[in-house]
Design an enzyme around this catalytic site. Structure first.
Site, PDB file in Angstrom:
ATOM      1  N   LYS A 125       0.872  -1.176   0.000  1.00  0.00           N
ATOM      2  CA  LYS A 125       0.000   0.000   0.000  1.00  0.00           C
ATOM      3  C   LYS A 125       0.907   1.224   0.000  1.00  0.00           C
ATOM      4  CE  LYS A 125      -4.193  -1.806   1.673  1.00  0.00           C
ATOM      5  NZ  LYS A 125      -4.631  -2.130   3.026  1.00  0.00           N
ATOM      6  N   HIS A 128       1.453   6.898   2.670  1.00  0.00           N
ATOM      7  CA  HIS A 128       0.735   8.160   2.474  1.00  0.00           C
ATOM      8  C   HIS A 128       0.986   9.121   3.628  1.00  0.00           C
ATOM      9  CE1 HIS A 128      -2.236   6.863   5.400  1.00  0.00           C
ATOM     10  NE2 HIS A 128      -2.235   5.697   4.798  1.00  0.00           N
ATOM     11  N   HIS A 131       0.906   8.190   7.343  1.00  0.00           N
ATOM     12  CA  HIS A 131       2.046   7.528   7.979  1.00  0.00           C
ATOM     13  C   HIS A 131       3.170   8.512   8.309  1.00  0.00           C
ATOM     14  CE1 HIS A 131       0.379   3.692   6.161  1.00  0.00           C
ATOM     15  NE2 HIS A 131       0.385   3.494   7.460  1.00  0.00           N
TER      16      HIS A 131
HETATM   17  N1  ARG Z   1       0.246  -0.955  10.164  1.00  0.00           N
HETATM   18  C1  ARG Z   1      -0.616  -0.224  11.035  1.00  0.00           C
HETATM   19  C2  ARG Z   1      -1.376   0.837  10.244  1.00  0.00           C
HETATM   20  O1  ARG Z   1      -0.914   1.283   9.208  1.00  0.00           O
HETATM   21  C3  ARG Z   1       0.108   0.464  12.168  1.00  0.00           C
HETATM   22  C4  ARG Z   1       0.825  -0.452  13.123  1.00  0.00           C
HETATM   23  C5  ARG Z   1       1.111   0.221  14.446  1.00  0.00           C
HETATM   24  N2  ARG Z   1       1.830  -0.599  15.359  1.00  0.00           N
HETATM   25  C6  ARG Z   1       1.346  -1.626  16.052  1.00  0.00           C
HETATM   26  N3  ARG Z   1       2.135  -2.310  16.825  1.00  0.00           N
HETATM   27  N4  ARG Z   1       0.064  -1.915  16.020  1.00  0.00           N
HETATM   28  O2  ARG Z   1      -2.408   1.273  10.695  1.00  0.00           O
END
Ligand code: ARG
Length: 563
Positions: A125, A128, A131
């Site tokens: 993905k 963006h 992030h």
């Molecule tokens: N990949 C997730 C997202 O883009 C964020 C992960 C954050 N870290 C975790 N340990 N849950 O929403």
């Protein structure tokens, strides 16, 4: 020297009050005419059975003035302390100048480990702007804690596992081509992924196919893993380009897939501890006693979930890093998710559950139409950063076309502007992207702070034979004292930012310091003044320059010497 503490001790000595109570009562007056520190006597009236003004008067008569105090005044109920400014200037500046780079460092974190989970985008993905926030806030927290002596571990918890990869494989097999993926990377993966969703609406059997590919991934099937790994590598290459531009690094790229072989043991443990319950075919941890919906651990089909991986990861991190704190930087909308699984960790009997910290942040919104996008509605980080660099180039071309290293400076200032803009408000507030605001060299912006730093550098270049024969009485005017007060506060600001997980404490401080410095510079001519005055003022310039660059680096921003 801690002036407040020294003053509190003196008041304690003549009044018999507790030093800590006095410390919390002492105020910093809003106006220098009212002294540098003020002690209000209202609260003593009851105990002393006297009017506050009379108490102030009597206390002032009893105090023997120490060397660092110039004079003490009674103003009604207040006891106002005026510090000896030259003495003050010396005590503040000598602390910075003995080792400018180290100023603000501390050893409060010595021997303690901090694990910070930030950025963590999803494979295949686009990276963006959403992030961006996690990336820059997490990176700043990392730098701030490191400055305080903690050992930090930055973790990129990539979203690199789940049924979506089964969908992607099906999409690739039906509508993709190797050539297109090689050429267009994530953009192409995103295109076929969106296509999958459209097609699956018409043809639900595609979903079954996707599920079976994900099962193959879980069973380590050669082809499934090869494709997944390919998508993974392509994504990481693109993410790393963005991290390079932002100057962000991680100590581990342990994404969700890293926990595949570690979840069984945790599920076993949950069972043994009688925490797992069946609900509509799925396995959950009931949290109704905490007024929360249940935490889902296993899907009906036996598949694990986001929370299963987070629980497993936290236990792995505790064992691996023995953290003092584990920090998770994500958008506010994941609040419940973190609350739920933090509770599960606690229910498992881990007393360190209290050391898990969710650091949430608000949304990013963009000024309409001002940003070119490559793929539909998502604004890609790389495009945004490149646009920031280009806008900065235009400004440099019009303001300072002869600047050396224009390309590099445009990058440092453009990207610095984006990062600073993101970190300027309390993190829970939403961030607005406005090029005009963010790149305004006179506003409360990154470029403004960088420009102030460059201005200090240019003074230092003009006056290279600076000696440290400082006569501190030349630094006692109100503009200099304002700057000194801010210099003195820097170490406290770093601790405050760490304690609140709030980089905006630093960015706000840097704007204040820049403003105070620019006023100092405006009020006090430097290069045309007498040598001894010049020497002394340049010492202040040097101190401010090093704090600005130190503070910017805590935020993950470069400080060019010329711009
Ligand atoms: N990949 C997730 C997202 O883009 C964020 C992960 C954050 N870290 C975790 N340990 N849950 O929403």
């Amino acid at each position: 020297m801690d002036y407040k503490f020294e003053i509190a001790k003196i008041i304690g000595h003549v009044s018999g009050l507790d030093t800590a109570d006095i410390m919390s009562a002492i105020e910093i007056p809003p106006n220098p005419n009212m002294g540098d520190y003020a002690f209000p006597c209202f609260k003593l009236a009851k105990a002393f059975r006297k009017a506050p003004a009379q108490i102030a008067q009597e206390l002032s008569e009893k105090i023997t003035k120490p060397a660092f105090i110039n004079h003490i005044e009674c103003a009604g109920p207040y006891l106002n302390f005026f510090t000896e400014k030259a003495y003050y200037a010396q005590s503040v500046l000598s602390k910075v100048l003995c080792d400018p780079k180290a100023y603000g460092e501390s050893n409060i974190g010595e021997g303690k480990n901090i694990v910070i989970d930030y950025s963590s985008p999803n494979i295949a993905k686009p990276f963006h702007v959403g992030h961006l926030r996690s990336t820059v806030i997490g990176n700043a927290i990392y730098n701030i804690y490191t400055k305080l002596g903690y050992k930090c571990y930055g973790i990129n918890h990539l979203g690199d596992w789940g049924t979506q990869f089964g969908k992607l494989i099906v999409a690739y097999k039906n509508w993709g081509s190797e050539q297109a993926v090689i050429e267009n990377g994530i953009t192409e993966l995103m295109r076929i992924y969106v296509l999958f969703h459209d097609e699956a609406k018409k043809n639900p059997s595609l979903d079954d196919e996707a599920r079976s590919w994900f099962v193959k991934m879980q069973e380590n099937d050669e082809e499934a893993i090869r494709l997944w790994k390919w998508f993974y590598d392509i994504s990481i290459k693109e993410f790393d380009r963005v991290y390079d531009m932002l100057g962000v690094k991680f100590d581990a790229y342990t994404g969700e897939s890293f926990y595949n072989d570690k979840m069984d043991a945790i599920i076993e443990e949950l069972k043994e501890k009688n925490l797992l319950q069946e609900s509509e075919g799925a396995m959950i941890v009931d949290l109704s006693d905490e007024d929360m919906p249940p935490c889902l651990i296993l899907r009906k089909d036996g598949g694990t979930l986001y929370a299963t991986r987070d629980i497993t990861a936290a236990i792995y991190r505790k064992n691996t890093y023995n953290f003092d704190k584990a920090i998770y930087v994500t958008a506010l909308d994941q609040n419940l998710h973190f609350k739920q699984w933090f509770k599960v960790i606690e229910k498992m009997g881990n007393d360190w559950a209290k050391d898990l910290v969710h650091v949430p942040f608000g949304l990013v919104s963009l000024e309409n139409g001002k940003l070119s996008t490559r793929s539909g509605n998502v604004v890609l980080m790389e495009d945004l950063l490149n646009q920031a660099i280009n806008e900065t180039k235009k400004i440099i071309e019009s303001k300072n076309p002869d600047l050396p290293n224009k390309e590099l400076v445009a990058k440092q200032v453009g990207i610095g502007a984006v990062i600073f803009n993101d970190l300027y408000n309390t993190r829970i507030k939403d961030v607005l992207f406005s090029w005009e605001k963010m790149l305004n060299f006179e506003g409360e912006t990154g470029p403004y702070v960088q420009y102030t730093h460059a201005r200090a550098c240019s003074l230092l270049r003009k006056y290279e034979d600076l000696n440290y024969d400082i006569e501190y009485e030349h630094l006692t005017d109100s503009a200099s004292v304002e700057v000194l007060k801010l210099i003195e506060e820097y170490p406290n600001k770093i601790e405050d930012a760490a304690q609140k997980f709030e980089p905006s404490v630093i960015s706000r401080y840097l704007v204040n310091l820049s403003q105070a410095f620019n006023k100092f510079y405006h009020d006090n001519p430097i290069l045309t003044s007498e040598d001894n005055v010049k020497n002394s003022r340049m010492a202040l310039v040097l101190a401010v320059k090093s704090i600005l660059s130190s503070g910017l680096s805590l935020l993950g921003i470069d400080s060019p010497e010329q711009m």
